[in-house]
Design a protein around this motif. Structure first.
Motif, PDB file in Angstrom:
ATOM      1  N   ARG A   1    -118.182 -10.560 -43.046  1.00 48.56           N
ATOM      2  CA  ARG A   1    -117.291 -10.819 -41.911  1.00 48.56           C
ATOM      3  C   ARG A   1    -116.352 -11.948 -42.327  1.00 48.56           C
ATOM      4  N   VAL A   2    -115.069 -11.615 -42.391  1.00 44.99           N
ATOM      5  CA  VAL A   2    -114.077 -12.533 -42.951  1.00 44.99           C
ATOM      6  C   VAL A   2    -113.141 -13.013 -41.857  1.00 44.99           C
ATOM      7  N   VAL A   3    -112.873 -14.327 -41.844  1.00 43.70           N
ATOM      8  CA  VAL A   3    -111.835 -14.898 -40.987  1.00 43.70           C
ATOM      9  C   VAL A   3    -110.760 -15.487 -41.879  1.00 43.70           C
ATOM     10  N   ASP A   4    -109.557 -14.938 -41.774  1.00 37.87           N
ATOM     11  CA  ASP A   4    -108.393 -15.485 -42.479  1.00 37.87           C
ATOM     12  C   ASP A   4    -107.753 -16.488 -41.534  1.00 37.87           C
ATOM     13  N   GLY A   5    -107.891 -17.777 -41.846  1.00 41.84           N
ATOM     14  CA  GLY A   5    -107.528 -18.824 -40.900  1.00 41.84           C
ATOM     15  C   GLY A   5    -106.041 -19.004 -40.690  1.00 41.84           C
ATOM     16  N   THR A   6    -105.233 -18.663 -41.680  1.00 37.04           N
ATOM     17  CA  THR A   6    -103.776 -18.778 -41.562  1.00 37.04           C
ATOM     18  C   THR A   6    -103.179 -17.489 -42.103  1.00 37.04           C
ATOM     19  N   ALA A   7    -103.058 -16.500 -41.249  1.00 36.63           N
ATOM     20  CA  ALA A   7    -102.757 -15.140 -41.691  1.00 36.63           C
ATOM     21  C   ALA A   7    -101.411 -15.029 -42.393  1.00 36.63           C
ATOM     22  N   GLY A   8    -100.375 -15.684 -41.846  1.00 43.24           N
ATOM     23  CA  GLY A   8     -99.048 -15.518 -42.425  1.00 43.24           C
ATOM     24  C   GLY A   8     -98.661 -14.058 -42.451  1.00 43.24           C
ATOM     25  N   LEU A   9     -98.356 -13.535 -43.637  1.00 44.25           N
ATOM     26  CA  LEU A   9     -97.996 -12.122 -43.784  1.00 44.25           C
ATOM     27  C   LEU A   9     -99.217 -11.214 -43.897  1.00 44.25           C
TER      28      LEU A   9
ATOM     29  N   VAL B   1    -112.518  -7.919 -40.773  1.00 41.52           N
ATOM     30  CA  VAL B   1    -111.549  -8.958 -41.119  1.00 41.52           C
ATOM     31  C   VAL B   1    -110.778  -9.354 -39.871  1.00 41.52           C
ATOM     32  N   THR B   2    -110.818 -10.642 -39.545  1.00 39.31           N
ATOM     33  CA  THR B   2    -110.069 -11.200 -38.426  1.00 39.31           C
ATOM     34  C   THR B   2    -109.031 -12.157 -38.990  1.00 39.31           C
ATOM     35  N   ALA B   3    -107.775 -11.952 -38.612  1.00 39.78           N
ATOM     36  CA  ALA B   3    -106.677 -12.772 -39.127  1.00 39.78           C
ATOM     37  C   ALA B   3    -106.093 -13.605 -37.999  1.00 39.78           C
ATOM     38  N   CYS B   4    -106.127 -14.928 -38.129  1.00 38.68           N
ATOM     39  CA  CYS B   4    -105.609 -15.845 -37.113  1.00 38.68           C
ATOM     40  C   CYS B   4    -104.204 -16.293 -37.487  1.00 38.68           C
ATOM     41  N   GLU B   5    -103.307 -16.282 -36.523  1.00 34.89           N
ATOM     42  CA  GLU B   5    -101.957 -16.785 -36.745  1.00 34.89           C
ATOM     43  C   GLU B   5    -101.488 -17.475 -35.474  1.00 34.89           C
ATOM     44  N   SER B   6    -101.154 -18.762 -35.588  1.00 29.45           N
ATOM     45  CA  SER B   6    -100.762 -19.544 -34.415  1.00 29.45           C
ATOM     46  C   SER B   6     -99.287 -19.412 -34.083  1.00 29.45           C
ATOM     47  N   GLU B   7     -98.454 -19.046 -35.060  1.00 27.80           N
ATOM     48  CA  GLU B   7     -97.015 -18.918 -34.816  1.00 27.80           C
ATOM     49  C   GLU B   7     -96.714 -17.528 -34.256  1.00 27.80           C
TER      50      GLU B   7
ATOM     51  N   ARG C   1    -105.032  -1.081 -40.660  1.00 30.26           N
ATOM     52  CA  ARG C   1    -105.352  -0.796 -39.254  1.00 30.26           C
ATOM     53  C   ARG C   1    -106.650  -1.480 -38.818  1.00 30.26           C
ATOM     54  N   ARG C   2    -107.563  -1.694 -39.752  1.00 32.63           N
ATOM     55  CA  ARG C   2    -108.869  -2.273 -39.393  1.00 32.63           C
ATOM     56  C   ARG C   2    -108.796  -3.768 -39.107  1.00 32.63           C
ATOM     57  N   ILE C   3    -107.758  -4.436 -39.540  1.00 32.18           N
ATOM     58  CA  ILE C   3    -107.668  -5.889 -39.356  1.00 32.18           C
ATOM     59  C   ILE C   3    -107.430  -6.216 -37.887  1.00 32.18           C
ATOM     60  N   VAL C   4    -108.171  -7.181 -37.387  1.00 31.70           N
ATOM     61  CA  VAL C   4    -107.965  -7.689 -36.023  1.00 31.70           C
ATOM     62  C   VAL C   4    -107.103  -8.937 -36.123  1.00 31.70           C
ATOM     63  N   MET C   5    -105.906  -8.859 -35.563  1.00 28.49           N
ATOM     64  CA  MET C   5    -104.958  -9.981 -35.618  1.00 28.49           C
ATOM     65  C   MET C   5    -105.096 -10.789 -34.326  1.00 28.49           C
ATOM     66  N   ILE C   6    -105.289 -12.093 -34.470  1.00 31.50           N
ATOM     67  CA  ILE C   6    -105.521 -12.976 -33.325  1.00 31.50           C
ATOM     68  C   ILE C   6    -104.392 -13.999 -33.255  1.00 31.50           C
ATOM     69  N   HIS C   7    -103.827 -14.177 -32.059  1.00 31.54           N
ATOM     70  CA  HIS C   7    -102.816 -15.234 -31.863  1.00 31.54           C
ATOM     71  C   HIS C   7    -103.538 -16.498 -31.436  1.00 31.54           C
ATOM     72  N   SER C   8    -103.868 -17.321 -32.402  1.00 37.70           N
ATOM     73  CA  SER C   8    -104.635 -18.531 -32.111  1.00 37.70           C
ATOM     74  C   SER C   8    -104.628 -19.439 -33.329  1.00 37.70           C
ATOM     75  N   ASP C   9    -104.736 -20.726 -33.086  1.00 35.86           N
ATOM     76  CA  ASP C   9    -105.059 -21.662 -34.157  1.00 35.86           C
ATOM     77  C   ASP C   9    -106.481 -21.363 -34.628  1.00 35.86           C
ATOM     78  N   HIS C  10    -106.677 -21.358 -35.927  1.00 34.09           N
ATOM     79  CA  HIS C  10    -107.983 -20.939 -36.444  1.00 34.09           C
ATOM     80  C   HIS C  10    -109.115 -21.850 -35.988  1.00 34.09           C
ATOM     81  N   THR C  11    -108.827 -23.148 -35.807  1.00 37.05           N
ATOM     82  CA  THR C  11    -109.897 -24.059 -35.376  1.00 37.05           C
ATOM     83  C   THR C  11    -110.362 -23.695 -33.964  1.00 37.05           C
ATOM     84  N   GLU C  12    -109.424 -23.310 -33.108  1.00 34.54           N
ATOM     85  CA  GLU C  12    -109.794 -22.897 -31.759  1.00 34.54           C
ATOM     86  C   GLU C  12    -110.582 -21.597 -31.791  1.00 34.54           C
ATOM     87  N   TYR C  13    -110.141 -20.655 -32.620  1.00 29.30           N
ATOM     88  CA  TYR C  13    -110.853 -19.381 -32.691  1.00 29.30           C
ATOM     89  C   TYR C  13    -112.272 -19.568 -33.233  1.00 29.30           C
TER      90      TYR C  13
END
Length: 208
Positions: free
Chosen positions: A126-134, A151-157, A183-195
């Protein structure tokens, strides 16, 4: 995967079928002479992020800004991609898998990706990408791990979250396995520390 997730603060995950309350006063339009289906898609995206929709007509992006507000970011919905026009004079931003596609091809040929090796990555992690970017690293994790890897990708911007999230959901590379990985990646709009605060102990195997 599915739709990107709007996550404004710990524990608040709302699928983007709901209004996302974007941070900026966004204007959504289409390319010139859109099909009815494309215009409908643009209206739906505008509603999804709480933005205004404007018919493109014969207006350039510059003229749309002159009409609706010079400081507004403009999202142009095209048949094959979204373009985020942040301000006058800058090139628009859009999603492309870039190096992740090349890395995935190498992995499929037996190449050892240095990032995966450094993380000790194994299928099923189970992977969390803390600053997803592209989201290129997220795509590589997802491709290498297959369907059993989360895979969960966090992006605050918000611009990155929105454009990349939609790109992961819709971009087509003509390689089904690669598209499935996006398609399997879950993209989250959040600062990674909060997530990360919302996860239970041991809720992720790799935080990158």
């Amino acid at each position: 995967g599915g739709d990107p997730i709007f996550n404004k603060g710990a524990g608040k995950n709302v699928q983007t079928g709901d209004v996302m309350e974007a941070d900026a006063n966004i204007l959504v339009t289409t390319s010139y002479r859109p099909s009815p289906a494309l215009a409908e898609k643009a209206v739906r995206l505008a509603r999804k992020i709480g933005a205004d929709y404007a018919d493109r007509g014969t207006f350039s992006v510059r003229k749309l800004r002159a009409r609706y507000g010079p400081e507004r970011p403009v999202v142009v919905v095209k048949e094959n991609r979204l373009e985020w026009h942040a301000c006058e004079g800058k090139e628009p931003f859009f999603f492309h898998p870039g190096m992740s596609l090349i890395r995935a091809k190498r992995i499929s040929q037996g190449w050892k990706d240095p990032m995966l090796a450094a993380c000790g990555f194994e299928k099923g992690d189970r992977v969390v990408d803390g600053t997803a970017g592209l989201a290129q690293d997220s795509v590589v994790f997802s491709f290498a791990g297959g369907p059993e890897t989360q895979v969960t990708a966090c992006e605050s911007e918000f611009p990155l979250f929105f454009v990349v999230g939609e790109g992961l959901r819709e971009y087509r590379s003509d390689w089904p396995e690669f598209d499935a990985a996006m398609r399997r990646i879950v993209m989250i709009h959040s600062d990674h520390t909060e997530y990360l605060k919302t996860l239970p102990d041991g809720g992720a195997d790799i935080v990158y």
